[in-house]
Design a protein around this motif. Structure first.
Motif, PDB file in Angstrom:
ATOM      1  N   LYS A 263       3.208   2.890 -14.704  1.00  0.00           N
ATOM      2  CA  LYS A 263       1.821   2.435 -14.615  1.00  0.00           C
ATOM      3  C   LYS A 263       0.954   3.760 -14.664  1.00  0.00           C
TER       4      LYS A 263
ATOM      5  N   GLU B 278      -6.583   1.206  -9.171  1.00  0.00           N
ATOM      6  CA  GLU B 278      -7.298  -0.158  -8.979  1.00  0.00           C
ATOM      7  C   GLU B 278      -6.385  -1.149  -8.120  1.00  0.00           C
ATOM      8  N   GLU B 279      -5.241  -1.063  -8.203  1.00  0.00           N
ATOM      9  CA  GLU B 279      -4.107  -1.832  -7.586  1.00  0.00           C
ATOM     10  C   GLU B 279      -4.462  -1.409  -6.133  1.00  0.00           C
TER      11      GLU B 279
ATOM     12  N   GLU C 184       0.648  -1.139  -0.001  1.00  0.00           N
ATOM     13  CA  GLU C 184      -0.002   0.097   0.044  1.00  0.00           C
ATOM     14  C   GLU C 184       0.753   1.470  -0.040  1.00  0.00           C
TER      15      GLU C 184
ATOM     16  N   GLN D 295      -4.529   2.292 -13.128  1.00  0.00           N
ATOM     17  CA  GLN D 295      -3.840   1.045 -12.739  1.00  0.00           C
ATOM     18  C   GLN D 295      -3.574   0.992 -11.419  1.00  0.00           C
ATOM     19  N   LEU D 296      -2.717   2.173 -10.860  1.00  0.00           N
ATOM     20  CA  LEU D 296      -2.442   2.359  -9.731  1.00  0.00           C
ATOM     21  C   LEU D 296      -3.508   2.220  -8.648  1.00  0.00           C
TER      22      LEU D 296
ATOM     23  N   GLN E 140      -7.743  -3.058  -4.660  1.00  0.00           N
ATOM     24  CA  GLN E 140      -7.444  -4.364  -4.427  1.00  0.00           C
ATOM     25  C   GLN E 140      -6.596  -4.662  -3.049  1.00  0.00           C
ATOM     26  N   ILE E 141      -5.584  -3.899  -2.950  1.00  0.00           N
ATOM     27  CA  ILE E 141      -4.582  -4.146  -1.718  1.00  0.00           C
ATOM     28  C   ILE E 141      -5.789  -3.548  -0.295  1.00  0.00           C
TER      29      ILE E 141
ATOM     30  N   VAL F 206       2.551   1.787  -3.420  1.00  0.00           N
ATOM     31  CA  VAL F 206       1.366   2.283  -4.595  1.00  0.00           C
ATOM     32  C   VAL F 206       1.140   3.736  -4.241  1.00  0.00           C
TER      33      VAL F 206
END
Length: 84
Positions: A47, A54-55, A24, A51-52, A58-59, A27
């Motif tokens: 990226k 979204e990542e 986390e 995209q970052l 998800q984290i 990112v």
């Protein structure tokens, strides 16, 4: 049973939380770098901001999984904790 599972999986859940926290922070640092066009992205991973984000989402979802997983059932780790 809950107490037994809580004690049994405490260490595994701790390691999962630590890995997710590190991911986390990484990112978030990359996201802050994308806002400043003069700041290069660290690590060579280029990226997009989408995209970052979204990542990051998800984290944070995985963090909730670790935090609120019920103690009355077997915990399934997010990461393979075997040494390489």
């Amino acid at each position: 049973r809950e107490r037994t599972n809580a004690m049994k999986y405490h260490k595994i859940k701790f390691f999962d939380r630590q890995k997710l926290t590190r991911m986390e922070r990484k990112v978030l640092k990359q996201l802050n770098g994308t806002q400043n066009p003069l700041h290069p992205i660290i690590g060579g991973d280029i990226k997009t901001k989408v995209q970052l984000e979204e990542e990051l989402q998800q984290i944070r979802t995985d963090m909730q999984y670790v935090k609120f997983y019920p103690n009355d059932s077997k915990y399934i780790p997010l990461f393979n904790n075997q040494t390489e």
